[in-house]
Design a protein around this motif. Structure first.
Motif, PDB file in Angstrom:
ATOM      1  N   LEU A  14      21.236  -0.715   4.734  1.00  0.00           N
ATOM      2  CA  LEU A  14      20.846  -1.764   5.678  1.00  0.00           C
ATOM      3  C   LEU A  14      21.742  -1.684   6.910  1.00  0.00           C
ATOM      4  O   LEU A  14      22.891  -2.129   6.883  1.00  0.00           O
ATOM      5  N   TYR A  34      27.130  -5.007   0.157  1.00  0.00           N
ATOM      6  CA  TYR A  34      26.423  -6.184  -0.333  1.00  0.00           C
ATOM      7  C   TYR A  34      26.084  -5.982  -1.806  1.00  0.00           C
ATOM      8  O   TYR A  34      25.724  -4.888  -2.228  1.00  0.00           O
ATOM      9  N   LYS A  69      25.679 -17.344  -1.095  1.00  0.00           N
ATOM     10  CA  LYS A  69      26.092 -16.299  -0.161  1.00  0.00           C
ATOM     11  C   LYS A  69      27.591 -16.489   0.070  1.00  0.00           C
ATOM     12  O   LYS A  69      28.020 -17.543   0.515  1.00  0.00           O
ATOM     13  N   GLU A 110      16.784 -13.721   2.792  1.00  0.00           N
ATOM     14  CA  GLU A 110      16.139 -12.999   3.897  1.00  0.00           C
ATOM     15  C   GLU A 110      17.193 -12.234   4.694  1.00  0.00           C
ATOM     16  O   GLU A 110      18.282 -12.755   4.952  1.00  0.00           O
ATOM     17  N   TYR A 111      16.840 -11.015   5.051  1.00  0.00           N
ATOM     18  CA  TYR A 111      17.739 -10.193   5.864  1.00  0.00           C
ATOM     19  C   TYR A 111      16.984  -9.755   7.117  1.00  0.00           C
ATOM     20  O   TYR A 111      15.914  -9.140   7.046  1.00  0.00           O
ATOM     21  N   THR A 112      17.517 -10.102   8.250  1.00  0.00           N
ATOM     22  CA  THR A 112      16.940  -9.676   9.528  1.00  0.00           C
ATOM     23  C   THR A 112      18.002  -9.790  10.613  1.00  0.00           C
ATOM     24  O   THR A 112      18.914 -10.621  10.507  1.00  0.00           O
ATOM     25  N   LYS A 117      20.475  -7.959  11.114  1.00  0.00           N
ATOM     26  CA  LYS A 117      21.768  -7.642  10.495  1.00  0.00           C
ATOM     27  C   LYS A 117      22.447  -8.849   9.866  1.00  0.00           C
ATOM     28  O   LYS A 117      23.655  -8.861   9.660  1.00  0.00           O
ATOM     29  N   ARG A 118      21.654  -9.867   9.543  1.00  0.00           N
ATOM     30  CA  ARG A 118      22.221 -11.068   8.942  1.00  0.00           C
ATOM     31  C   ARG A 118      21.440 -11.485   7.705  1.00  0.00           C
ATOM     32  O   ARG A 118      20.222 -11.329   7.642  1.00  0.00           O
ATOM     33  N   TRP A 119      22.172 -12.053   6.735  1.00  0.00           N
ATOM     34  CA  TRP A 119      21.563 -12.602   5.531  1.00  0.00           C
ATOM     35  C   TRP A 119      21.455 -14.126   5.647  1.00  0.00           C
ATOM     36  O   TRP A 119      22.322 -14.777   6.203  1.00  0.00           O
TER      37      TRP A 119
END
Length: 301
Positions: free
Chosen positions: A108, A196, A207, A233-235, A237-239
């Motif tokens: 990722l 991760y 988290k 959700e990951y988008t 570069k952030r969770w």
């Protein structure tokens, strides 16, 4: 309505086939997103408690929705858990965009993400599976009882109450188990140089950035769709932890065509190729023309 475009979504512990599963809410969530990758991180179908007498249409709609997402280009990874361990015999197999795995490592944005359900850390499952299964039935019964209590509370204008959360928070053994589970996952992730580590199993969304003398990682847990109704959700570069009860948006709705389908149509679309709505409409219209000539045309399903 326009769906949210996200890179990766993770759900786990759905427990389709049990009374505690919130299938309608999950279907609403899945209908609101368009992820490039969807990871089903274990215990999606509860095969421990599977019953021919209880698998409602709403649960079938969730399966159809996932298959439809795969057919439309989403990469779907089904990671096996303890309640769907029968799927492990198919680990490594792929069917179109649907892939069955026991664990998964993804890159990722230059960082390594390690996905697995987490039951491997559960001693009760490894050494006394029969005891774990009894506990699962007890948990499902507790959820049903909790639903009845919450129905009464809502009628009286009071807030919902979670019996299982109260029990877990007040039983030292349960608290210790969750803490040990999380610590083990974090330490193994650092030892294997993963940035991760993403788990399910304990129904505890979280988290957290963890650091020790050997390194650093981010621990994530997707929670469940029995009590917490959460996803990861990951988008960009952030969770993010998605919480249905707090984050749902009113414009999001379940596809009406999917919602209107009866159980026979749902079974047909899951066991065969997914038909388009237009084909379904033609199939329904055809018998009407032969209505007077023959009764055979009436037995469409």
């Amino acid at each position: 309505m326009k769906k949210r475009q996200i890179e990766l979504a993770v759900i786990s512990d759905v427990h389709l086939g049990t009374y505690g599963c919130h299938a309608d809410e999950l279907l609403t969530y899945l209908s609101s997103i368009n992820p490039k990758t969807l990871i089903l991180n274990g215990d999606i179908i509860d095969m421990w408690q599977f019953s021919k007498h209880y698998f409602p249409a709403s649960h079938l709609r969730v399966l159809r929705k996932i298959i439809g997402m795969a057919a439309n280009g989403t990469e779907v990874y089904y990671i096996t858990g303890n309640h769907d361990e029968m799927m492990r015999k198919f680990s490594g197999a792929s069917l179109g965009n649907i892939h069955i795995r026991d664990k998964l490592i993804l890159d990722l944005d230059g960082k390594k993400a390690w996905f697995f359900h987490g039951d491997v850390f559960d001693i009760s499952i490894q050494n006394a599976k029969w005891l774990a299964k009894i506990g699962a039935y007890g948990y499902d019964l507790l959820i049903v009882l909790n639903k009845l209590i919450n129905w009464g509370l809502l009628k009286m204008g009071k807030e919902k109450y979670s019996l299982s959360k109260k029990i877990k928070n007040n039983v030292k053994g349960a608290v210790k188990f969750v803490r040990n589970f999380e610590d083990t996952a974090k330490e193994l992730a650092i030892a294997n140089e993963h940035d991760y580590v993403v788990c399910g199993h304990i129904h505890h969304p979280k988290k957290e950035i963890f650091e020790n003398e050997k390194g650093r990682c981010t621990y994530l847990n997707s929670g469940d769709w029995v009590e917490n109704l959460t996803a990861l959700e990951y988008t960009f570069k952030r969770w993010k932890i998605y919480r249905y009860n707090a984050d749902k948006l009113s414009p999001f709705f379940v596809d009406e065509a999917l919602k209107a389908m009866d159980i026979h149509e749902l079974i047909a679309t899951i066991t065969t190729n997914i038909p388009k709505d237009k084909k379904n409409k033609k199939a329904k219209k055809a018998p009407k023309k032969e209505k007077k000539g023959s009764q055979k045309g009436n037995a469409v399903l």
